[in-house]
Write a protein that holds these residues in place. Structure first.
Motif, PDB file in Angstrom:
ATOM      1  N   ALA A  79      39.230 -43.791 -49.243  1.00  0.00           N
ATOM      2  CA  ALA A  79      38.652 -43.957 -47.318  1.00  0.00           C
ATOM      3  C   ALA A  79      38.524 -45.590 -46.969  1.00  0.00           C
ATOM      4  N   LEU A  80      39.332 -46.584 -47.814  1.00  0.00           N
ATOM      5  CA  LEU A  80      39.117 -47.767 -47.110  1.00  0.00           C
ATOM      6  C   LEU A  80      41.348 -47.317 -46.605  1.00  0.00           C
ATOM      7  N   ASP A  81      42.237 -47.152 -46.726  1.00  0.00           N
ATOM      8  CA  ASP A  81      43.192 -47.233 -46.406  1.00  0.00           C
ATOM      9  C   ASP A  81      43.242 -45.813 -44.922  1.00  0.00           C
ATOM     10  N   LEU A  85      43.921 -47.431 -41.466  1.00  0.00           N
ATOM     11  CA  LEU A  85      44.682 -46.213 -40.900  1.00  0.00           C
ATOM     12  C   LEU A  85      44.272 -46.090 -39.896  1.00  0.00           C
ATOM     13  N   LEU A  86      43.032 -45.750 -39.416  1.00  0.00           N
ATOM     14  CA  LEU A  86      42.334 -45.170 -37.485  1.00  0.00           C
ATOM     15  C   LEU A  86      41.901 -46.988 -37.158  1.00  0.00           C
ATOM     16  N   LYS A  87      42.429 -47.834 -37.379  1.00  0.00           N
ATOM     17  CA  LYS A  87      41.957 -48.559 -36.941  1.00  0.00           C
ATOM     18  C   LYS A  87      43.104 -49.606 -35.887  1.00  0.00           C
ATOM     19  N   TYR A 116      32.577 -47.317 -42.041  1.00  0.00           N
ATOM     20  CA  TYR A 116      31.586 -47.940 -42.120  1.00  0.00           C
ATOM     21  C   TYR A 116      32.175 -48.390 -43.540  1.00  0.00           C
ATOM     22  N   LYS A 117      32.709 -47.788 -44.343  1.00  0.00           N
ATOM     23  CA  LYS A 117      32.879 -48.821 -46.022  1.00  0.00           C
ATOM     24  C   LYS A 117      33.925 -49.723 -46.164  1.00  0.00           C
ATOM     25  N   ALA A 118      35.255 -49.961 -44.660  1.00  0.00           N
ATOM     26  CA  ALA A 118      35.846 -50.954 -44.529  1.00  0.00           C
ATOM     27  C   ALA A 118      35.668 -51.797 -43.987  1.00  0.00           C
ATOM     28  N   PHE A 119      34.343 -51.483 -42.879  1.00  0.00           N
ATOM     29  CA  PHE A 119      34.181 -52.675 -41.347  1.00  0.00           C
ATOM     30  C   PHE A 119      32.814 -52.862 -41.332  1.00  0.00           C
TER      31      PHE A 119
END
Length: 208
Positions: A79-81, A85-87, A116-119
């Motif tokens: 999910a973080l990868d 990628l979306l960012k 939301y898990k990454a940022f």
């Protein structure tokens, strides 16, 4: 299916680009015996034995209308990868876009929750506000044009033994640059009207 096809029929809009996303796994394979190089009258000779050296993930982003694609090689597919990628898609590739329409399948990480898990919540919301998610139906991932690009990548670049992550990145980057320079685009011809004829069996029968 018809929702996806309707998206593909939208007129080109620089401020609202259409992007297709998919991913694939590549097995990394090391040679045990050094191959004998080709020479006049003799093809390259490669021993059948090899050593597995882990796997890598390839994210494919393509804008089929203009013939552009970007492949990001990652160690894992989490999910973080996906969130990072979306960012990158929003802030680096299309910073001037009002909204990006993103076609993807229903993989569990293809969710707003990944951001939301990454940022932090404010950053996740900012990225999400620039994205319109369009999901392919179950058993309908063939409707995602990124699959076409992945199949071409597999045939033209990945159909060889690649020993490690760094070499995979190098090979994929070279393929990516060459294909973008050619400006090769996907001529998608499957329309909603054709779907209603060719896939008539999938539609409910209505008796008046």
């Amino acid at each position: 299916m018809e929702e996806i096809l309707a998206v593909y029929e939208r007129p080109y809009d620089l401020r609202n680009p259409l992007i297709c996303l998919d991913e694939a796994t590549k097995q990394l394979v090391k040679e045990i015996t050094i191959p004998i190089a080709a020479r006049r009258g003799q093809p390259e000779r490669v021993d059948y034995e090899y050593e597995r050296n882990g796997t890598a993930n390839l994210f494919m982003l393509c804008e089929p209308i203009v013939g552009a694609r970007y492949v990001k090689v990652t160690q894992r597919r989490t999910a973080l990868d996906y969130a990072h990628l979306l960012k990158e898609l929003v802030d680096v590739f299309y910073p001037e876009a009002r909204q990006i329409t993103l076609v993807q399948d229903n993989l569990n990480i293809h969710s707003p929750s990944s951001l939301y898990k990454a940022f932090a919540p404010q950053e996740a919301r900012r990225i999400l506000s620039r994205l319109e998610f369009v999901y392919t139906p179950k058993h309908g991932s063939w409707l995602n044009m990124a699959e076409i690009e992945l199949s071409i990548l597999a045939r033209q670049c990945l159909d060889q033994r690649i020993a490690d992550f760094q070499n995979l990145q190098k090979q994929v980057s070279a393929w990516n640059s060459h294909r973008n320079q050619k400006g090769t685009w996907i001529n998608w011809r499957f329309t909603t009207q054709e779907a209603r004829v060719k896939l008539q069996r999938l539609y409910p029968a209505i008796n008046y």
